[in-house]
Motif scaffolding. Structure first.
Motif, PDB file in Angstrom:
ATOM      1  N   ARG A 191       4.962   1.770   8.041  1.00 47.21           N
ATOM      2  CA  ARG A 191       4.746   0.576   7.628  1.00 47.21           C
ATOM      3  C   ARG A 191       5.428   0.001   6.453  1.00 47.21           C
ATOM      4  O   ARG A 191       5.438  -1.382   6.256  1.00 47.21           O
TER       5      ARG A 191
ATOM      6  N   MET B 108     -16.767 -10.333   1.446  1.00 45.33           N
ATOM      7  CA  MET B 108     -16.945  -8.964   1.482  1.00 45.33           C
ATOM      8  C   MET B 108     -17.903  -8.512   0.406  1.00 45.33           C
ATOM      9  O   MET B 108     -18.203  -7.393   0.070  1.00 45.33           O
TER      10      MET B 108
ATOM     11  N   ARG C 261       2.694  -9.299  11.368  1.00 48.38           N
ATOM     12  CA  ARG C 261       2.417  -7.588  11.374  1.00 48.38           C
ATOM     13  C   ARG C 261       2.062  -7.209  12.548  1.00 48.38           C
ATOM     14  O   ARG C 261       1.775  -6.234  12.721  1.00 48.38           O
TER      15      ARG C 261
ATOM     16  N   SER D 142      -4.676   1.995  11.573  1.00 49.26           N
ATOM     17  CA  SER D 142      -4.949   1.810  10.107  1.00 49.26           C
ATOM     18  C   SER D 142      -5.542   0.211   9.928  1.00 49.26           C
ATOM     19  O   SER D 142      -5.096  -0.642  10.734  1.00 49.26           O
ATOM     20  N   VAL D 143      -6.461   0.096   9.007  1.00 49.94           N
ATOM     21  CA  VAL D 143      -7.072  -1.025   9.041  1.00 49.94           C
ATOM     22  C   VAL D 143      -6.635  -2.131   8.077  1.00 49.94           C
ATOM     23  O   VAL D 143      -6.545  -1.451   6.771  1.00 49.94           O
ATOM     24  N   VAL D 144      -6.386  -3.151   8.177  1.00 52.36           N
ATOM     25  CA  VAL D 144      -5.900  -4.054   7.084  1.00 52.36           C
ATOM     26  C   VAL D 144      -7.272  -5.190   6.794  1.00 52.36           C
ATOM     27  O   VAL D 144      -7.820  -5.798   7.905  1.00 52.36           O
ATOM     28  N   VAL D 145      -7.827  -5.146   5.755  1.00 55.01           N
ATOM     29  CA  VAL D 145      -8.923  -5.689   5.359  1.00 55.01           C
ATOM     30  C   VAL D 145      -8.560  -6.936   4.571  1.00 55.01           C
ATOM     31  O   VAL D 145      -7.730  -6.988   3.442  1.00 55.01           O
ATOM     32  N   SER D 146      -9.054  -8.227   4.913  1.00 50.41           N
ATOM     33  CA  SER D 146      -9.231  -9.230   4.387  1.00 50.41           C
ATOM     34  C   SER D 146     -10.293 -10.201   4.312  1.00 50.41           C
ATOM     35  O   SER D 146     -11.390 -10.082   4.730  1.00 50.41           O
TER      36      SER D 146
ATOM     37  N   GLU E 156     -13.315   1.228  10.298  1.00 49.79           N
ATOM     38  CA  GLU E 156     -12.192   2.089   9.820  1.00 49.79           C
ATOM     39  C   GLU E 156     -12.351   3.695  10.382  1.00 49.79           C
ATOM     40  O   GLU E 156     -11.403   4.042  10.706  1.00 49.79           O
TER      41      GLU E 156
ATOM     42  N   ARG F  19     -13.069 -15.626   1.112  1.00 54.07           N
ATOM     43  CA  ARG F  19     -13.444 -15.924  -0.072  1.00 54.07           C
ATOM     44  C   ARG F  19     -14.512 -17.152   0.310  1.00 54.07           C
ATOM     45  O   ARG F  19     -14.502 -18.214  -0.214  1.00 54.07           O
TER      46      ARG F  19
ATOM     47  N   SER G 273      -1.606  -8.124   1.987  1.00 57.29           N
ATOM     48  CA  SER G 273      -2.773  -7.669   2.827  1.00 57.29           C
ATOM     49  C   SER G 273      -2.921  -6.074   2.549  1.00 57.29           C
ATOM     50  O   SER G 273      -1.970  -5.579   2.310  1.00 57.29           O
ATOM     51  N   VAL G 274      -3.937  -5.770   2.298  1.00 53.86           N
ATOM     52  CA  VAL G 274      -4.500  -4.455   2.148  1.00 53.86           C
ATOM     53  C   VAL G 274      -4.701  -3.574   3.328  1.00 53.86           C
ATOM     54  O   VAL G 274      -5.902  -4.172   3.828  1.00 53.86           O
ATOM     55  N   VAL G 275      -4.193  -2.391   3.372  1.00 52.32           N
ATOM     56  CA  VAL G 275      -4.395  -1.522   4.294  1.00 52.32           C
ATOM     57  C   VAL G 275      -5.479  -0.690   3.514  1.00 52.32           C
ATOM     58  O   VAL G 275      -4.737   0.051   2.841  1.00 52.32           O
ATOM     59  N   VAL G 276      -6.660  -0.439   4.122  1.00 57.30           N
ATOM     60  CA  VAL G 276      -7.659   0.465   3.563  1.00 57.30           C
ATOM     61  C   VAL G 276      -7.772   1.836   4.556  1.00 57.30           C
ATOM     62  O   VAL G 276      -8.006   1.633   5.577  1.00 57.30           O
ATOM     63  N   SER G 277      -7.591   3.052   3.810  1.00 59.06           N
ATOM     64  CA  SER G 277      -7.922   4.178   4.568  1.00 59.06           C
ATOM     65  C   SER G 277      -8.591   5.212   3.842  1.00 59.06           C
ATOM     66  O   SER G 277      -8.865   4.785   2.539  1.00 59.06           O
TER      67      SER G 277
ATOM     68  N   LEU H 145       2.264  -5.773   3.014  1.00 59.81           N
ATOM     69  CA  LEU H 145       1.016  -4.860   2.965  1.00 59.81           C
ATOM     70  C   LEU H 145       1.076  -3.915   1.703  1.00 59.81           C
ATOM     71  O   LEU H 145       2.083  -3.671   1.110  1.00 59.81           O
TER      72      LEU H 145
ATOM     73  N   GLU I 103      -8.344  -6.188  -3.242  1.00 65.70           N
ATOM     74  CA  GLU I 103      -8.011  -7.207  -2.315  1.00 65.70           C
ATOM     75  C   GLU I 103      -7.773  -8.371  -2.969  1.00 65.70           C
ATOM     76  O   GLU I 103      -6.821  -9.211  -2.447  1.00 65.70           O
TER      77      GLU I 103
ATOM     78  N   MET J 122     -12.290  -1.695  -4.038  1.00 64.58           N
ATOM     79  CA  MET J 122     -11.654  -2.368  -3.093  1.00 64.58           C
ATOM     80  C   MET J 122     -11.452  -3.881  -3.242  1.00 64.58           C
ATOM     81  O   MET J 122     -10.566  -4.545  -2.948  1.00 64.58           O
TER      82      MET J 122
END
Lengths: 334, 334
Positions: A113, B68, B113, B90-94, B81, B97, A90-94, A60, A81, A77
């Motif tokens: 985490r 996205m 995870r 917390s949000v993992v964004v993927s 979010e 593509r 993977s990206v955790v966005v807050s 992460l 990403e 973002m």
């Protein structure tokens, strides 16, 4: 380089090794007083957790925005990403809902985490918070600081002063002599740098800008609208406005329409950011391109380098801005 | 309810219990052949990992988009979010593509995870992939399906047919009789529903729409521009265009300007989505509001309910769309 161990920290405080370990992992089942004592000891001993690259299993990367409710954040973002995904992270966005510094709750989440690293966009960490991440060997990079970043905080930005200079030179070359500028808040460094670029372009041309034409606000469309309405109501209104963001430029367009002006014949407008939608506005917006996705990608690469124990070439990396001339600017009528 | 254990699965395949456990946790250190056999056995036995609510320690929620690179995705993400943050997740964004289904690599990441749940936006899972999540008791919800969601897949959407109806009724009430519609791809259900709403509004008014006025494409500004250019070049061009997205509406505005038309006098335009910037366009865009943030928040609450073992009230929840009348539409000249 001191290599204090967890056992030494625990012994010095008279607590157990698992207690120190729990604090390092952001676990909530430690009494707040004990926790504060452990954190203080970690800092005093300049403790740095040793993490082998293969031990970073979370996969992460944390990305935190002061506010995400704008297209600027979305572009950053996308860049983070994509760069993270290329490295199988993977990206955790807050979002901090407008706060300048993350709450401890967010930091506890990060510590538990254990991301490979943290990217902060237009937000900063308190000294204490930085120390907490450093002790846990979680590297961080800031994208676009508000103020001067503290020494030792890696930062990615763009050449704001050059952007202000290029936008203003363009308008001067088109013959404009009364050019309004609407920037962000004066305590935000990038706002100041852009206005200074505006001033330097005037200096080059031997013109002293009227102080009434320089406005400070925020980067929203509403802010652009309010300031442009005031500028256009001046006795001697500007013939061009350089907005501090593309969002603001939308507000300037609205104000011009409400004043019955034709665009760009009666008012030239330059935006800032080059968000994807600007090419689709009517007229298509002339704007200063900030390479937001590239800034996000660069911050990602920097934080991953730090996670691998590499030294950064520079603690500060500014990417180039570029004037993109479309159809919202034109020569003043003779 | 069968309660096959990991030990039984392992015994039936002649592999060790840790091997089955590794497959459940998405670990990469299992031979592909073994892994496929374990997954097949998990499916055959209808295995469901039992997870107590307190055991979901990751504190993560996964959100995955097909693409996205648009403001629609940003709005959904803001809703997810905010709702997740309120539950301390917390949000993992993927991003996929552009792929319609996530690659196995993404799914492996999710399994390792162990998020509380997964939200898929305009993307779906293969049967096999659904089964993999179900076996691991990781619930999922889809926001805006492309096609008919398979039975048993919880879905959040909005009332697309009603949106198409409301937009077209509005234009008919303004006196328009030749109304162009530009929608998304015909295989995407929401595109079809909106066009059917357009047709029903015409039926109500006793008008048969000219098939030449109905265009299928994608939801981008470029797509809107291309189709609007073609519509406006018709021998008998439309006096109004209902665009399938606000992005498309930007392209329609451009095409109208290039054709030398005044807006809204010469062409009324209705968008779809009500992205924040639409209120700032010139003229401000009349559009059908999709409650994108609320859709993201609802999907979040649904997936969390599933994670707590609750039954959903309904497998499908459509939120109301609403026509927002601004200044891009006006009565036809008499």
């Amino acid at each position: 380089m001191s290599r204090t161990t967890i056992a030494e920290i625990a012994a010095s405080l008279g607590v157990s090794v698992p207690t120190v370990s729990k604090v390092l992992n952001g676990r909530s089942d430690v009494a707040p007083g004990t926790r504060a004592r452990v954190d203080e000891a970690l800092k005093r001993h300049n403790y740095r957790r040793s993490v082998s690259p293969t031990a970073r299993k979370s996969g992460l990367l944390d990305l935190v925005f002061r506010s995400m409710d704008n297209m600027w954040a979305h572009e950053i973002m996308l860049g983070v990403e994509e760069a993270a995904s290329a490295r199988r992270l993977s990206v955790v966005v807050s979002e901090l809902r407008g706060a300048h510094r993350p709450p401890q709750r967010w930091l506890d989440g990060v510590m538990s985490r254990r991301p490979v690293g943290v990217i902060l966009a237009l937000s900063t960490l308190e000294d204490e918070q930085r120390e907490q991440l450093l002790a846990r060997s979680i590297p961080f990079v800031v994208v676009d600081t508000e103020g001067q970043p503290p020494v030792g905080v890696p930062t990615v930005g763009s050449t704001n002063w050059d952007g202000g200079l290029a936008a203003t030179r363009h308008l001067l070359e088109l013959g404009h002599r009364r050019i309004g500028v609407i920037s962000g808040a004066p305590h935000v460094l990038c706002s100041r740098a852009r206005v200074d670029g505006y001033r330097s372009a005037h200096d080059e041309a031997g013109i002293t800008p009227d102080p009434a034409l320089i406005r400070w606000g925020d980067f929203t469309a509403e802010g652009g609208y309010q300031h442009a309405t005031a500028l256009l109501a001046l006795e001697d209104p500007p013939t061009a406005i350089f907005a501090g963001s593309d969002h603001q430029a939308l507000g300037v367009q609205r104000a011009a329409h409400e004043a019955g002006m034709r665009l760009p014949q009666d008012l030239s407008i330059v935006g800032y950011d080059d968000l994807p939608m600007t090419a689709w506005l009517s007229p298509p917006l002339t704007t200063v391109r900030q390479p937001l996705r590239e800034m996000g990608a660069l911050a990602t690469r920097m934080v991953l380098s730090l996670a691998e124990g590499k030294e950064l070439v520079s603690m500060r990396m500014d990417l180039a801005t570029e004037l993109v001339i479309r159809e919202s600017t034109m020569p003043t009528s003779p």
